[in-house]
Motif scaffolding. Structure first.
Motif, short mmCIF file in Angstrom:
data_model
loop_
_atom_site.label_atom_id
_atom_site.label_comp_id
_atom_site.label_asym_id
_atom_site.label_seq_id
_atom_site.Cartn_x
_atom_site.Cartn_y
_atom_site.Cartn_z
N UNK A 135 66.04 39.21 122.43
CA UNK A 135 67.39 39.51 122.87
C UNK A 135 68.22 38.27 123.22
N UNK A 136 67.61 37.26 123.83
CA UNK A 136 68.35 36.05 124.17
C UNK A 136 68.76 35.29 122.92
N UNK A 137 67.85 35.09 121.99
CA UNK A 137 68.18 34.37 120.76
C UNK A 137 69.08 35.17 119.84
N UNK A 138 68.98 36.49 119.89
CA UNK A 138 69.78 37.34 119.00
C UNK A 138 71.08 37.82 119.66
N UNK A 139 71.23 37.54 120.96
CA UNK A 139 72.48 37.83 121.65
C UNK A 139 72.81 39.30 121.78
N UNK A 141 71.85 43.14 124.27
CA UNK A 141 71.05 43.89 125.24
C UNK A 141 70.23 44.91 124.46
N UNK A 142 68.92 45.01 124.72
CA UNK A 142 68.08 45.95 123.96
C UNK A 142 68.57 47.39 123.99
N UNK A 143 69.27 47.79 125.05
CA UNK A 143 69.74 49.18 125.12
C UNK A 143 71.14 49.36 124.57
#
Length: 295
Positions: A135-139, A141-143
């Motif tokens: 999530x941090x590298x892909x920018x 929020x998982x939800x």
């Protein structure tokens, strides 16, 4: 020569290893600096002044140690500008080394329907067993509902979703953290995913610092959520993390190194020194992963 995995002969299954080098191209601008920063963070010479291990080299390392390895690239092209390592190439190389390598893939969820089609094809045609999200590298929020199109494809194909959680070495100490935002990787955001996709196996990668207890709570509360113990040398594990691994989450914790940043040699050596029940260690090192991967 066709290779097949004999799980009974393996001493462990590492649930978290990286295929790092860009696919069929030279390193992108800034990639050397990024890898040098990672090497400094992990106090590891890998990537500091040379190329990282290739997938075949990784296979040989694990083969010598009789350890199986889940291996994947990270698709973070949109946020970092670095070409991703081709999912197809990683899967093909894993197939050539199927005695030790288990292929996962990575797709930026912002790719929407195109990403969902790619996921289905990778599972059906290339034997991919799961998908890595960072999530941090892909920018993201998982939800974020934007990602649900991809999750639906993964769940319908019976594959696993593996989410980076907590702080990251990516961009650590670099100006502005290389643009990486830690907020995306709080494991509590994955709790919604576990509710909305209750039959999709989910793995939270790492001890989730500084949200360790949130990660433990999600894994305890949701039957489909597991934790891989990668990214930290075991001697630095928070006491509560070890306590849960030794008790109520003993069947949901997975050995993971974070190769090549942390080597299995170091991880397993320090793991043996943890205050764990002897009957718990085999579960974490191999049996939990074997059950989750259905091998």
């Amino acid at each position: 020569m066709t290779r097949t995995m004999n799980v009974d002969e393996l001493i462990a299954i590492d649930f978290h290893t990286h295929a790092e080098e860009p696919c069929k191209c030279s390193r992108d601008d800034g990639y050397n600096e990024f890898q040098a920063g990672m090497a400094k963070y992990f106090k590891n010479p890998a990537g500091a002044d040379g190329m990282l291990p290739t997938v075949p080299q990784t296979a040989e390392y694990f083969r010598e140690r009789k350890i199986g390895a889940v291996i994947f690239p990270v698709d973070a092209e949109r946020e970092t500008g670095f070409h991703r390592y081709s999912n197809e190439e990683v899967a093909e190389l894993a197939a050539e080394n199927a005695d030790v390598l288990i292929p996962f893939a990575s797709i930026d969820p912002h790719k929407g329907k195109a990403g969902a089609r790619e996921a289905r094809r990778l599972v059906r045609d290339y034997g991919v067993k799961g998908f890595k999200f960072h999530p941090t590298m892909q920018g993201f929020f998982p939800n974020d509902r934007m990602a649900y199109t991809l999750y639906e494809a993964i769940a319908e194909e019976g594959a696993i979703s593996l989410f980076h959680t907590g702080q990251t070495g990516v961009g650590s100490g670099m100006r502005g953290g290389m643009g990486m935002r830690l907020k995306y990787s709080n494991p509590m955001h994955v709790d919604d995913v576990a509710v909305d996709f209750p039959d999709m196996p989910i793995v939270l990668a790492h001890p989730s610092f500084p949200w360790t207890e949130e990660g433990l709570s999600v894994a305890q509360h949701k039957p489909n959520v597991y934790i891989d113990m990668s990214g930290w040398a075991p001697k630095y594990f928070p006491p509560i993390f070890v306590k849960y691994a030794n008790s109520i989450l003993k069947k949901k914790m997975l050995f993971g190194s974070d190769w090549p940043a942390i080597t299995p040699d170091r991880w397993v050596s320090e793991f043996q020194d943890l205050d764990l029940k002897e009957e718990v260690k085999p579960l974490i090192l191999k049996e939990n992963a074997r059950r989750l991967l259905k091998i």
